[in-house]
Scaffold this motif. Structure first.
Motif, PDB file in Angstrom:
ATOM      1  N   MET A   1       0.833  -1.203   0.000  1.00  0.00           N
ATOM      2  CA  MET A   1       0.000   0.000   0.000  1.00  0.00           C
ATOM      3  C   MET A   1       0.868   1.254   0.000  1.00  0.00           C
ATOM      4  O   MET A   1       0.622   2.222  -0.721  1.00  0.00           O
ATOM      5  N   ASN A   2       1.905   1.209   0.814  1.00  0.00           N
ATOM      6  CA  ASN A   2       2.832   2.349   0.901  1.00  0.00           C
ATOM      7  C   ASN A   2       3.506   2.591  -0.433  1.00  0.00           C
ATOM      8  O   ASN A   2       3.614   3.733  -0.909  1.00  0.00           O
ATOM      9  N   ASN A   3       4.022   1.514  -1.024  1.00  0.00           N
ATOM     10  CA  ASN A   3       4.705   1.638  -2.315  1.00  0.00           C
ATOM     11  C   ASN A   3       3.755   2.116  -3.407  1.00  0.00           C
ATOM     12  O   ASN A   3       4.128   2.905  -4.282  1.00  0.00           O
ATOM     13  N   TRP A   4       2.510   1.621  -3.345  1.00  0.00           N
ATOM     14  CA  TRP A   4       1.531   2.055  -4.342  1.00  0.00           C
ATOM     15  C   TRP A   4       1.279   3.556  -4.233  1.00  0.00           C
ATOM     16  O   TRP A   4       1.243   4.262  -5.235  1.00  0.00           O
ATOM     17  N   TRP A   5       1.104   4.037  -3.005  1.00  0.00           N
ATOM     18  CA  TRP A   5       0.855   5.466  -2.803  1.00  0.00           C
ATOM     19  C   TRP A   5       2.041   6.305  -3.278  1.00  0.00           C
ATOM     20  O   TRP A   5       1.868   7.339  -3.910  1.00  0.00           O
ATOM     21  N   ARG A   6       3.259   5.856  -2.973  1.00  0.00           N
ATOM     22  CA  ARG A   6       4.445   6.605  -3.381  1.00  0.00           C
ATOM     23  C   ARG A   6       4.620   6.617  -4.894  1.00  0.00           C
ATOM     24  O   ARG A   6       5.220   7.547  -5.448  1.00  0.00           O
ATOM     25  N   SER A   7       4.105   5.599  -5.542  1.00  0.00           N
ATOM     26  CA  SER A   7       4.272   5.527  -7.007  1.00  0.00           C
ATOM     27  C   SER A   7       3.338   6.475  -7.743  1.00  0.00           C
ATOM     28  O   SER A   7       3.508   6.720  -8.941  1.00  0.00           O
ATOM     29  N   LEU A   8       2.336   7.004  -7.068  1.00  0.00           N
ATOM     30  CA  LEU A   8       1.376   7.889  -7.727  1.00  0.00           C
ATOM     31  C   LEU A   8       1.963   9.283  -7.922  1.00  0.00           C
ATOM     32  O   LEU A   8       2.812   9.740  -7.158  1.00  0.00           O
ATOM     33  N   GLY A   9       1.490   9.984  -8.937  1.00  0.00           N
ATOM     34  CA  GLY A   9       1.898  11.355  -9.171  1.00  0.00           C
ATOM     35  C   GLY A   9       1.222  12.305  -8.200  1.00  0.00           C
ATOM     36  O   GLY A   9       0.227  11.968  -7.537  1.00  0.00           O
ATOM     37  N   ILE A  10       1.748  13.532  -8.134  1.00  0.00           N
ATOM     38  CA  ILE A  10       1.189  14.523  -7.221  1.00  0.00           C
ATOM     39  C   ILE A  10      -0.259  14.819  -7.582  1.00  0.00           C
ATOM     40  O   ILE A  10      -1.128  14.933  -6.711  1.00  0.00           O
ATOM     41  N   GLY A  11      -0.550  14.961  -8.904  1.00  0.00           N
ATOM     42  CA  GLY A  11      -1.914  15.255  -9.332  1.00  0.00           C
ATOM     43  C   GLY A  11      -2.890  14.178  -8.902  1.00  0.00           C
ATOM     44  O   GLY A  11      -3.989  14.471  -8.408  1.00  0.00           O
ATOM     45  N   THR A  12      -2.492  12.904  -9.077  1.00  0.00           N
ATOM     46  CA  THR A  12      -3.370  11.791  -8.687  1.00  0.00           C
ATOM     47  C   THR A  12      -3.589  11.780  -7.186  1.00  0.00           C
ATOM     48  O   THR A  12      -4.716  11.571  -6.705  1.00  0.00           O
ATOM     49  N   LYS A  13      -2.496  12.015  -6.435  1.00  0.00           N
ATOM     50  CA  LYS A  13      -2.626  12.053  -4.971  1.00  0.00           C
ATOM     51  C   LYS A  13      -3.561  13.173  -4.527  1.00  0.00           C
ATOM     52  O   LYS A  13      -4.427  12.986  -3.666  1.00  0.00           O
ATOM     53  N   LEU A  14      -3.383  14.367  -5.122  1.00  0.00           N
ATOM     54  CA  LEU A  14      -4.254  15.483  -4.765  1.00  0.00           C
ATOM     55  C   LEU A  14      -5.701  15.179  -5.108  1.00  0.00           C
ATOM     56  O   LEU A  14      -6.619  15.483  -4.332  1.00  0.00           O
ATOM     57  N   SER A  15      -5.914  14.579  -6.287  1.00  0.00           N
ATOM     58  CA  SER A  15      -7.282  14.254  -6.700  1.00  0.00           C
ATOM     59  C   SER A  15      -7.921  13.275  -5.729  1.00  0.00           C
ATOM     60  O   SER A  15      -9.077  13.462  -5.309  1.00  0.00           O
ATOM     61  N   ILE A  16      -7.180  12.229  -5.349  1.00  0.00           N
ATOM     62  CA  ILE A  16      -7.722  11.238  -4.410  1.00  0.00           C
ATOM     63  C   ILE A  16      -8.054  11.887  -3.077  1.00  0.00           C
ATOM     64  O   ILE A  16      -9.128  11.667  -2.500  1.00  0.00           O
ATOM     65  N   LEU A  17      -7.146  12.703  -2.594  1.00  0.00           N
ATOM     66  CA  LEU A  17      -7.363  13.329  -1.283  1.00  0.00           C
ATOM     67  C   LEU A  17      -8.552  14.287  -1.328  1.00  0.00           C
ATOM     68  O   LEU A  17      -9.412  14.274  -0.433  1.00  0.00           O
ATOM     69  N   ILE A  18      -8.587  15.135  -2.366  1.00  0.00           N
ATOM     70  CA  ILE A  18      -9.674  16.122  -2.450  1.00  0.00           C
ATOM     71  C   ILE A  18     -11.011  15.432  -2.654  1.00  0.00           C
ATOM     72  O   ILE A  18     -12.014  15.772  -1.995  1.00  0.00           O
ATOM     73  N   GLN A  19     -11.033  14.440  -3.582  1.00  0.00           N
ATOM     74  CA  GLN A  19     -12.295  13.724  -3.823  1.00  0.00           C
ATOM     75  C   GLN A  19     -12.743  13.002  -2.558  1.00  0.00           C
ATOM     76  O   GLN A  19     -13.942  12.979  -2.235  1.00  0.00           O
ATOM     77  N   GLY A  20     -11.804  12.399  -1.861  1.00  0.00           N
ATOM     78  CA  GLY A  20     -12.162  11.705  -0.622  1.00  0.00           C
ATOM     79  C   GLY A  20     -12.734  12.663   0.409  1.00  0.00           C
ATOM     80  O   GLY A  20     -13.738  12.367   1.080  1.00  0.00           O
ATOM     81  N   MET A  21     -12.097  13.840   0.547  1.00  0.00           N
ATOM     82  CA  MET A  21     -12.601  14.817   1.508  1.00  0.00           C
ATOM     83  C   MET A  21     -13.978  15.328   1.098  1.00  0.00           C
ATOM     84  O   MET A  21     -14.851  15.557   1.948  1.00  0.00           O
ATOM     85  N   LEU A  22     -14.185  15.518  -0.214  1.00  0.00           N
ATOM     86  CA  LEU A  22     -15.495  15.974  -0.672  1.00  0.00           C
ATOM     87  C   LEU A  22     -16.575  14.933  -0.392  1.00  0.00           C
ATOM     88  O   LEU A  22     -17.705  15.283  -0.010  1.00  0.00           O
ATOM     89  N   VAL A  23     -16.265  13.650  -0.603  1.00  0.00           N
ATOM     90  CA  VAL A  23     -17.234  12.587  -0.306  1.00  0.00           C
ATOM     91  C   VAL A  23     -17.626  12.647   1.167  1.00  0.00           C
ATOM     92  O   VAL A  23     -18.812  12.573   1.530  1.00  0.00           O
ATOM     93  N   VAL A  24     -16.601  12.792   2.027  1.00  0.00           N
ATOM     94  CA  VAL A  24     -16.879  12.849   3.466  1.00  0.00           C
ATOM     95  C   VAL A  24     -17.716  14.080   3.807  1.00  0.00           C
ATOM     96  O   VAL A  24     -18.702  14.003   4.554  1.00  0.00           O
ATOM     97  N   VAL A  25     -17.299  15.256   3.245  1.00  0.00           N
ATOM     98  CA  VAL A  25     -18.019  16.492   3.544  1.00  0.00           C
ATOM     99  C   VAL A  25     -19.465  16.419   3.064  1.00  0.00           C
ATOM    100  O   VAL A  25     -20.411  16.778   3.784  1.00  0.00           O
ATOM    101  N   LEU A  26     -19.686  15.929   1.815  1.00  0.00           N
ATOM    102  CA  LEU A  26     -21.042  15.830   1.293  1.00  0.00           C
ATOM    103  C   LEU A  26     -21.880  14.820   2.074  1.00  0.00           C
ATOM    104  O   LEU A  26     -23.080  15.027   2.291  1.00  0.00           O
ATOM    105  N   PHE A  27     -21.255  13.729   2.492  1.00  0.00           N
ATOM    106  CA  PHE A  27     -21.985  12.749   3.302  1.00  0.00           C
ATOM    107  C   PHE A  27     -22.404  13.379   4.632  1.00  0.00           C
ATOM    108  O   PHE A  27     -23.543  13.221   5.078  1.00  0.00           O
ATOM    109  N   LEU A  28     -21.468  14.091   5.265  1.00  0.00           N
ATOM    110  CA  LEU A  28     -21.801  14.743   6.534  1.00  0.00           C
ATOM    111  C   LEU A  28     -22.885  15.798   6.337  1.00  0.00           C
ATOM    112  O   LEU A  28     -23.790  15.951   7.180  1.00  0.00           O
ATOM    113  N   ALA A  29     -22.780  16.545   5.201  1.00  0.00           N
ATOM    114  CA  ALA A  29     -23.810  17.553   4.919  1.00  0.00           C
ATOM    115  C   ALA A  29     -25.170  16.879   4.713  1.00  0.00           C
ATOM    116  O   ALA A  29     -26.207  17.362   5.212  1.00  0.00           O
ATOM    117  N   HIS A  30     -25.177  15.760   3.948  1.00  0.00           N
ATOM    118  CA  HIS A  30     -26.417  15.009   3.719  1.00  0.00           C
ATOM    119  C   HIS A  30     -27.007  14.536   5.047  1.00  0.00           C
ATOM    120  O   HIS A  30     -28.215  14.682   5.306  1.00  0.00           O
TER     121      HIS A  30
END
Length: 567
Positions: free
Chosen positions: A1-30
């Protein structure tokens, strides 16, 4: 898992993090919105229940005023009519114990049935409970009747013989909320659909923004890869930035350009430094934090004879000459550690064993945390200069024939002695010696014999005094003896001790001299001037001793005379 995360580009990492946070925020808002809706529905149901209960209380009050309340059928009819209101599925009137005690137990349905009834009567507060049975939602409310002396113009105490503020009973209502919760479910489904659509829109929007923001970074990456392939900072191609790009990434690009230019200059400086290091005339030694040699320049080999292979990994103490004690090296390292550098002269050993003098400077190079990274020692060979300086000093301060101090060195030591005697109770003496008839020896026996005589005279005078005393030759046949710190005790004073020393010198110089194949009988005249708390200068003391010497000559030579100041 660690190696997989390190192999990702910055853009992909940012997208995953932002999308994940948005899912959490929208779920909490819902979740928050649905809770607000549920609470609104429940609050409205409770409000309706309290209004309905208030109507029941008012109706019961009217029955009581008209006297119709005593008929159970009237109460049943009233409850039936009130229970026929919209969404009310059940309505009961509950008698408290104090009403039962006064008017009887009443109807069976008017008795306390469960804990909600007991709590409402006991706590004097409305009780509410949401129930769900096979998709049917209801809210049950039990609202207590509080005795009041003026309840909407009616005095409850007229009929009820109880205390004001006590509970006469309660109204139990059950309100159907099935339609409301059906609307809530429909709203929830709409929110989920909107959530999904919003997430899709945000997914593509965020990815587009990330790519746009990271575009300068991608340019930087490609530029750095180009520099790596070419292997030189001098071939750096600057990154083109859009005008007004002053955000963090834009500033990073500009900083990278400046850094690349600086690295290019540093690369040139490094090459220049390496050339200087290799051609520098002074020797340079580089040691690590443990003071083990890691590198030397060619001048080091030329000056010491040691090559890099001879000394690498070894401590510089292999060049120690033995002329310095441990205190010297302890002070040197204390200065390096405390002040960061040390400089001075040091005597070391050449590879061939010869001792050489070096003018050295040692500097400590530290890491950012303060620990030592390297020691840089730079030195040059000053052996020849030291030898020339010593020769010059000898010629300037010593007599070439006898090796004794000359007039210059005598004056220096005499000045020092006079300064010391100003603050001391000890005394000293200055003796002026003149050999008798040296000129006659040179004329009769030759100059070579005169030189041998002078050498022997110097030896005899030196043997009559201490090593701390000074014996100087200031003329062809004139010598001066400086005796410092005469230690006198008992009955002997300074003059007596000085006289004894002078007499020993006179006697020694009067003994026969064996000069090669010839014997010579010599003598001398000695004048003495005491140094004992007087304020005379060095020149005055020498003149005083010289005057006393002339008195000795005038008295017949081969004698000792003291200077006696005129009264």
């Amino acid at each position: 898992m660690n190696n997989w995360w390190r192999s990702l580009g910055i853009g992909t990492k940012l997208s995953i993090l932002i999308q994940g946070m948005l899912v959490v925020v929208l779920f909490l808002a819902h979740f928050w919105v649905m809770n607000l809706v549920n609470e609104g529905v429940l609050n409205e149901a409770e409000r309706r229940a309290e209004i309905a209960a208030d109507g029941v209380i008012n109706g019961m009050n009217m029955l009581m005023v008209t006297g119709m309340i005593s008929n159970p059928e009237n109460r049943r009819l009233f409850i039936k009519k009130m229970g026929a209101s919209e969404n009310i599925s059940e309505l009961r009137i509950i008698r408290s114990k104090q009403v039962q005690d006064q008017f009887g137990p009443g109807l069976p349905e008017e008795q306390v049935k469960d804990d909600m009834d007991r709590l409402a009567i006991g706590l004097k507060k409305p009780q509410f409970k949401l129930n769900e049975d096979r998709g049917i939602f209801t809210v049950r409310a039990v609202v207590p009747f509080i005795v009041n002396a003026d309840y909407r113009g009616t005095n409850c105490l007229t009929c009820h013989k109880v205390e004001a503020g006590s509970v006469n009973g309660a109204a139990s209502l059950t309100i159907d909320l099935t339609n409301e919760f059906s609307d809530i479910k429909h709203t929830k489904n709409l929110l989920i659909l909107g959530h999904i659509l919003l997430q899709i829109v945000l997914f593509f929007s965020i990815n587009w923004l990330i790519r746009r923001f990271l575009r300068p970074l991608v340019k930087l990456q490609s530029t750095m890869e180009l520099m790596e392939r070419r292997g030189s900072m001098e071939q750096f191609v600057p990154v083109e930035l859009e005008p007004g790009s002053q955000d963090e990434i834009g500033k990073l690009g500009m900083a990278f350009n400046k850094m690349a230019e600086a690295l290019s200059d540093a690369e040139k400086s490094k090459k220049l430094s390496a050339a200087i290091y290799q051609t520098y005339a002074d020797a340079i030694v580089v040691t690590d934090e443990k003071n083990l040699i890691v590198d030397v320049n060619p001048a080091f080999t030329r000056i010491t004879g040691f090559t890099l292979s001879d000394v690498i990994g070894r401590n510089p103490r292999i060049m120690q000459s033995g002329k310095h004690d441990l205190e010297f090296y302890r002070n040197m390292w204390q200065a390096i550690l405390n002040e960061g550098y040390w400089q001075g002269e040091i005597w070391d050993k050449h590879k061939n064993g010869e001792i050489c003098a070096k003018l050295a400077r040692v500097t400590a190079i530290r890491r950012s945390d303060g620990s030592v990274y390297r020691h840089i020692a730079q030195f040059t060979d000053v052996t020849e200069k030291k030898q020339k300086d010593e020769q010059f000093f000898w010629q300037a301060n010593y007599d070439l024939l006898t090796g004794l101090p000359n007039r210059r060195l005598l004056n220096d030591r005499l000045e020092h002695a006079l300064a010391a005697h100003k603050s001391s109770e000890d005394c000293g003496a200055l003796m002026y010696l003149d050999l008798d008839k040296l000129k006659a020896i040179n004329e009769s026996m030759g100059p070579g014999y005169g030189d041998m005589l002078l050498i022997e005279v110097a030896h005899r005078i030196s043997s009559c005094v201490r090593k701390v005393d000074t014996v100087a030759r200031i003329g062809s046949d004139e010598f001066v003896v400086l005796v410092e710190d005469i230690d006198f005790s008992g009955t002997k004073d300074a003059a007596k001790i000085a006289a004894d020393i002078a007499e020993n010198i006179r006697a020694s110089l009067s003994a026969p001299y064996q000069l090669k194949d010839k014997t010579h009988q010599g003598s001398c005249s000695i004048g003495v001037s005491l140094i004992c708390g007087n304020n005379a200068s060095a020149d005055e003391l020498i003149k005083q001793a010289e005057m006393a010497m002339h008195l000795a000559k005038e008295s017949g030579r081969n004698a000792v005379r003291f200077f006696e100041p005129k009264k």
